[in-house]
Design a protein around this motif. Structure first.
Motif, PDB file in Angstrom:
ATOM      1  N   SER A   1       0.821  -1.216   0.000  1.00  0.00           N
ATOM      2  CA  SER A   1       0.000   0.000   0.000  1.00  0.00           C
ATOM      3  C   SER A   1       0.854   1.264   0.000  1.00  0.00           C
ATOM      4  O   SER A   1       0.385   2.334  -0.408  1.00  0.00           O
ATOM      5  N   ASP A   2       2.112   1.163   0.428  1.00  0.00           N
ATOM      6  CA  ASP A   2       3.007   2.326   0.437  1.00  0.00           C
ATOM      7  C   ASP A   2       3.401   2.769  -0.969  1.00  0.00           C
ATOM      8  O   ASP A   2       3.939   3.875  -1.143  1.00  0.00           O
ATOM      9  N   LEU A   3       3.136   1.935  -1.980  1.00  0.00           N
ATOM     10  CA  LEU A   3       3.544   2.260  -3.343  1.00  0.00           C
ATOM     11  C   LEU A   3       2.804   3.470  -3.912  1.00  0.00           C
ATOM     12  O   LEU A   3       3.243   4.058  -4.904  1.00  0.00           O
ATOM     13  N   THR A   4       1.686   3.838  -3.315  1.00  0.00           N
ATOM     14  CA  THR A   4       0.956   5.011  -3.813  1.00  0.00           C
ATOM     15  C   THR A   4       1.803   6.276  -3.722  1.00  0.00           C
ATOM     16  O   THR A   4       1.552   7.247  -4.438  1.00  0.00           O
ATOM     17  N   GLY A   5       2.808   6.285  -2.855  1.00  0.00           N
ATOM     18  CA  GLY A   5       3.679   7.446  -2.706  1.00  0.00           C
ATOM     19  C   GLY A   5       5.000   7.309  -3.426  1.00  0.00           C
ATOM     20  O   GLY A   5       5.906   8.130  -3.206  1.00  0.00           O
ATOM     21  N   HIS A   6       5.139   6.286  -4.280  1.00  0.00           N
ATOM     22  CA  HIS A   6       6.413   6.039  -4.965  1.00  0.00           C
ATOM     23  C   HIS A   6       6.277   6.197  -6.477  1.00  0.00           C
ATOM     24  O   HIS A   6       5.169   6.249  -7.030  1.00  0.00           O
ATOM     25  N   ARG A   7       7.429   6.270  -7.138  1.00  0.00           N
ATOM     26  CA  ARG A   7       7.508   6.384  -8.607  1.00  0.00           C
ATOM     27  C   ARG A   7       7.470   4.967  -9.189  1.00  0.00           C
ATOM     28  O   ARG A   7       8.461   4.230  -9.109  1.00  0.00           O
TER      29      ARG A   7
END
Length: 301
Positions: free
Chosen positions: A186-192
């Motif tokens: 779920s942390d991928l929403t803030g990644h490139r």
């Protein structure tokens, strides 16, 4: 219309023209003169009462009527060839030319570098690979075999599941050093996140994660979108972003540390690899041999 043996002969010549792409190459293929090929096609068109080919000085293409006729007639011609091959014992001989429509990921990242033994095993066979981002018409394009990721398509095709490939989410140490390592999918929403186009929809693939009975979909965005998996992988290695890739193509890079598997507990997602060939009762030996060889490779990975 009563049976006319000249129609069968004309269909054979038409098939040679379509597969070779020109009258000149077709003439070389079947041992006729250029004018002999032209006369045979003209006689077939006159017998059927339709124009089958559009001819220019640079190309030969099927008309709409020609394409429909070719697609309906070609499987019957193949069946005759198979029967003749079987009767003569050639059904067990792996030789001639094999045209393979192959997935743009599977060829460069999995199959390339592993084809030498197959060539040595079958010296009378030449293989031509056709790599494109869309699944074409096997019969119309003169393709003997297709190897593609995704669910089966085309009711007229025989499909066989080879294997289901694991999907990994990876990043380079350079990217993680700059942006940090996500602790949860779920942390991928803030990644490139590097995007890859699904050729069947024209839109980027969704990112899904499965762990046991738990499954989540994570919306992702990123600066780059690809149709070429090799370029996506290169940008991931360069530290541009996080990528989802088929696990087979990155084993050595994971071992060397060039890439990091971000979520080793979330490997439940699988992507099926299918082999397709035109519907016929007895696939040629060359098709069976190549399918079996690819099957052995993917099961060893």
């Amino acid at each position: 219309m009563p049976f006319d043996g000249r129609i069968l002969s004309g269909v054979s010549v038409l098939t040679a023209v379509v597969e070779a792409g020109s009258f000149v190459k077709a003439a070389e293929l079947i041992g006729l003169t250029d004018s002999g090929v032209s006369r045979s096609i003209s006689r077939l068109e006159a017998r059927l009462g339709v124009r089958l080919l559009d001819r220019t000085t640079r190309s030969v293409t099927l008309t709409d009527e020609g394409r429909r006729f070719y697609e309906e007639a070609k499987p019957h011609l193949d069946a005759i060839e198979d029967a003749a091959a079987s009767a003569s014992g050639a059904a067990s001989a792996v030789r001639g030319r094999l045209r393979v429509d192959i997935d743009p990921f599977f060829l460069p990242l999995v199959l390339a570098g592993r084809l030498g033994p197959f060539c040595e095993r079958h010296p009378e066979l030449s293989v031509e690979f056709v790599t494109r981002d869309h699944f074409g018409d096997l019969v119309a394009d003169g393709i003997d075999l297709a190897i593609r990721f995704g669910q089966p398509r085309g009711a007229s095709l025989i499909s066989r599941l080879l294997v289901e490939a694991p999907i990994l989410t990876v990043a380079s140490p350079a990217y993680l050093g700059r942006y940090g390592k996500p602790a949860h999918p779920s942390d991928l929403t803030g990644h490139r996140c590097l995007q890859f186009i699904d050729p069947s929809s024209g839109r980027p693939f969704g990112w899904e994660f499965i762990r046991g009975t738990e499954a989540i979909e994570v919306p992702t965005t990123g600066p780059l979108t690809f149709t070429d998996p090799k370029s996506l992988l290169e940008e991931c290695l360069a530290g541009t972003g996080i990528a989802q890739v088929i696990g087979w193509g990155v084993g050595a890079r994971l071992t060397s540390g060039a890439l990091i598997d971000l979520f080793p507990d979330w490997h439940g997602e699988r992507f099926p690899l299918f082999v397709y060939h035109p519907s016929r009762q007895h696939p040629p030996a060359k098709v069976r041999a190549f399918i079996d060889y690819c099957d052995g490779i993917v099961r060893s990975l």
